[in-house]
Design a protein around this motif. Structure first.
Motif, PDB file in Angstrom:
ATOM      1  N   ARG A 239       1.041  -1.581   0.219  1.00  0.00           N
ATOM      2  CA  ARG A 239       0.148   0.338  -0.154  1.00  0.00           C
ATOM      3  C   ARG A 239       0.817   1.423  -0.771  1.00  0.00           C
ATOM      4  NH1 ARG A 239      -3.585  -3.531  -0.628  1.00  0.00           N
ATOM      5  NH2 ARG A 239      -5.226  -3.435   0.118  1.00  0.00           N
ATOM      6  N   THR A 240       0.493   2.110  -0.904  1.00  0.00           N
ATOM      7  CA  THR A 240       1.509   4.060  -0.601  1.00  0.00           C
ATOM      8  C   THR A 240       0.101   5.163  -0.482  1.00  0.00           C
ATOM      9  OG1 THR A 240       2.872   2.361  -2.980  1.00  0.00           O
ATOM     10  CG2 THR A 240       2.227   4.833  -2.617  1.00  0.00           C
ATOM     11  N   ARG A 241       0.944   5.735   0.395  1.00  0.00           N
ATOM     12  CA  ARG A 241       0.401   7.284   0.267  1.00  0.00           C
ATOM     13  C   ARG A 241       0.911   7.675   0.447  1.00  0.00           C
ATOM     14  NH1 ARG A 241      -2.961   6.899   6.207  1.00  0.00           N
ATOM     15  NH2 ARG A 241      -4.578   4.972   5.201  1.00  0.00           N
ATOM     16  N   ALA A 242       0.438   9.394  -0.156  1.00  0.00           N
ATOM     17  CA  ALA A 242       1.264  10.281  -0.026  1.00  0.00           C
ATOM     18  C   ALA A 242       0.950  11.102   1.093  1.00  0.00           C
ATOM     19  CB  ALA A 242       0.771  10.847  -1.174  1.00  0.00           C
ATOM     20  N   LEU A 243       1.478  11.938   1.803  1.00  0.00           N
ATOM     21  CA  LEU A 243       1.953  12.058   2.546  1.00  0.00           C
ATOM     22  C   LEU A 243       1.148  14.117   2.845  1.00  0.00           C
ATOM     23  CD1 LEU A 243       5.726  11.706   3.979  1.00  0.00           C
ATOM     24  CD2 LEU A 243       3.401  10.625   4.793  1.00  0.00           C
ATOM     25  N   PRO A 244       0.645  14.188   3.743  1.00  0.00           N
ATOM     26  CA  PRO A 244       0.131  16.116   3.443  1.00  0.00           C
ATOM     27  C   PRO A 244       1.328  16.783   2.831  1.00  0.00           C
ATOM     28  CG  PRO A 244      -0.837  14.576   5.293  1.00  0.00           C
ATOM     29  CD  PRO A 244       0.703  13.505   4.742  1.00  0.00           C
ATOM     30  N   GLU A 245       1.954  16.881   3.644  1.00  0.00           N
ATOM     31  CA  GLU A 245       3.102  17.611   2.696  1.00  0.00           C
ATOM     32  C   GLU A 245       4.722  16.972   3.552  1.00  0.00           C
ATOM     33  OE1 GLU A 245       3.517  20.796   5.682  1.00  0.00           O
ATOM     34  OE2 GLU A 245       4.098  19.614   7.350  1.00  0.00           O
ATOM     35  N   PRO A 246       5.693  16.782   2.273  1.00  0.00           N
ATOM     36  CA  PRO A 246       6.522  16.371   2.547  1.00  0.00           C
ATOM     37  C   PRO A 246       7.800  16.642   3.490  1.00  0.00           C
ATOM     38  CG  PRO A 246       7.380  17.919   0.561  1.00  0.00           C
ATOM     39  CD  PRO A 246       6.146  18.279   1.487  1.00  0.00           C
ATOM     40  N   THR A 247       8.349  15.448   5.095  1.00  0.00           N
ATOM     41  CA  THR A 247       8.595  15.236   5.587  1.00  0.00           C
ATOM     42  C   THR A 247       9.595  14.124   6.368  1.00  0.00           C
ATOM     43  OG1 THR A 247       7.467  15.914   8.151  1.00  0.00           O
ATOM     44  CG2 THR A 247       6.784  13.982   7.137  1.00  0.00           C
ATOM     45  N   ASP A 248       9.976  14.838   6.921  1.00  0.00           N
ATOM     46  CA  ASP A 248      11.300  14.230   8.229  1.00  0.00           C
ATOM     47  C   ASP A 248      11.008  13.711   9.451  1.00  0.00           C
ATOM     48  OD1 ASP A 248      12.072  16.885   9.401  1.00  0.00           O
ATOM     49  OD2 ASP A 248      14.217  16.000   8.233  1.00  0.00           O
TER      50      ASP A 248
END
Length: 326
Positions: A239-248
């Motif tokens: 399963r793949t999910r795009a994050l709400p904003e790029p983050t570390d």
């Protein structure tokens, strides 16, 4: 001494591309200017400033030439924004239909921004927009007209100053030449097949901690997570999910990864291994972080930075989340 006006183009690529195809696109536009920054998964930014004299074209014509090359050689449709800095170029690209280019000359930037909704600025999330909306601040122009002291009382000193800079169209970030983003992978093979959902949760949490530490150590952020679960019968689910904003930020990564785990509904599945892949990597300084009105977020990030320093000094096991403690 006068500073030469920059001309930054942001191109949205209206195509689903593999990593190799995206790399080919970067190589193509690098033939126009060496100052190309990958903005995965489907955009690129170009600093055209030094290329204009070489090609003897206007900034607008340079963008049109780039778009025509993408279409002719790879069949990729694109839309573009052209402005004096990266933020304005990205906003102009967002305002462009496929095949079109929106040019925002520096002299016209203030007038172009003034009537636009404040949510068009990068990093303005729902909480900030709602706070501004309660005081009748719905457009960028209304924010510009507001005294800084008043804005600081609404949002706090740091977020208010950052918002004021963005509302005035200021963005000093350079276009940093970069290759298409690679990925980071963390995996765990269990000692024995596991049916316990609590152990599944613990395994995924541990993997996201690894990914977060590696991202921060390499000064990168990720925009997408992929969770793969391998079962006792050697089958697997991904399963793949795009994050709400790029983050570390490890808690943000853990929230996304645990959401993917929950979506699988494993229940009594016999799990043999987990892996988490972070895709869409980019330099940590290349993207905006959403403004936050939650002081707890700042404290959590400060604690995370302190924990990273402790690990560098005393080893990776020096500090761990309570959920991973033995």
């Amino acid at each position: 001494m006068s500073t030469r006006q920059r001309h930054i183009a942001h191109l949205h690529l209206h195509a689903s591309m593999t990593e190799d195809q995206y790399a080919d696109t970067i190589e193509l536009v690098s033939g126009i200017t060496p100052h190309v920054q990958a903005v995965p998964p489907n955009a690129v930014q170009l600093d055209l400033t030094s290329a204009l004299r070489y090609f003897d074209l206007s900034p607008y014509d340079m963008v049109q030439t780039t778009m025509m090359r993408l279409k002719a050689l790879y069949g990729i449709d694109s839309s573009a924004g052209l402005a004096g800095n990266r933020m304005l170029a990205a906003m102009a690209a967002d305002a462009s239909a496929p095949g079109e280019t929106t040019w925002v000359p520096t002299a016209d930037a203030a007038d172009w921004l003034y009537p636009r909704p404040v949510t068009a600025l990068p990093g303005i999330g729902r909480a900030t927009a709602q706070t501004l909306g309660r005081y009748g601040l719905h457009t960028i122009g209304q924010v510009v007209d507001l005294p800084l002291g008043t804005l600081q009382r609404l949002l706090g000193t740091g977020p208010a100053r950052l918002l004021a800079e963005r509302a005035r169209g200021r963005d000093p970030r350079p276009v940093t030449p970069s290759e298409p983003a690679a990925h980071l992978l963390a995996d765990l093979v269990l000692e024995r097949d596991c049916l316990d959902p609590a152990q599944h949760h613990r395994a995924v949490l541990g993997l996201t901690e690894q990914i977060g530490r590696r991202l921060r150590g390499e000064h990168q952020i990720t925009s997408r997570l992929t969770l793969t679960v391998r079962y006792a019968d050697r089958s697997s689910t991904t399963r793949t999910r795009a994050l709400p904003e790029p983050t570390d930020h490890s808690p943000a990564l853990a929230g996304a990864a645990l959401g993917l785990l929950a979506s699988l509904g494993l229940q009594r599945a016999r799990v043999r291994a987990f892996s988490i892949r972070a895709d869409g990597l980019r330099p940590a300084g290349s993207a905006y972080r959403q403004l936050s009105l939650d002081p707890g977020d700042a404290r959590a990030r400060a604690a995370e930075a302190a924990a990273d320093r402790a690990r560098r000094r005393f080893g990776p096991g020096a500090v761990r989340p309570a959920a991973l403690a033995n």
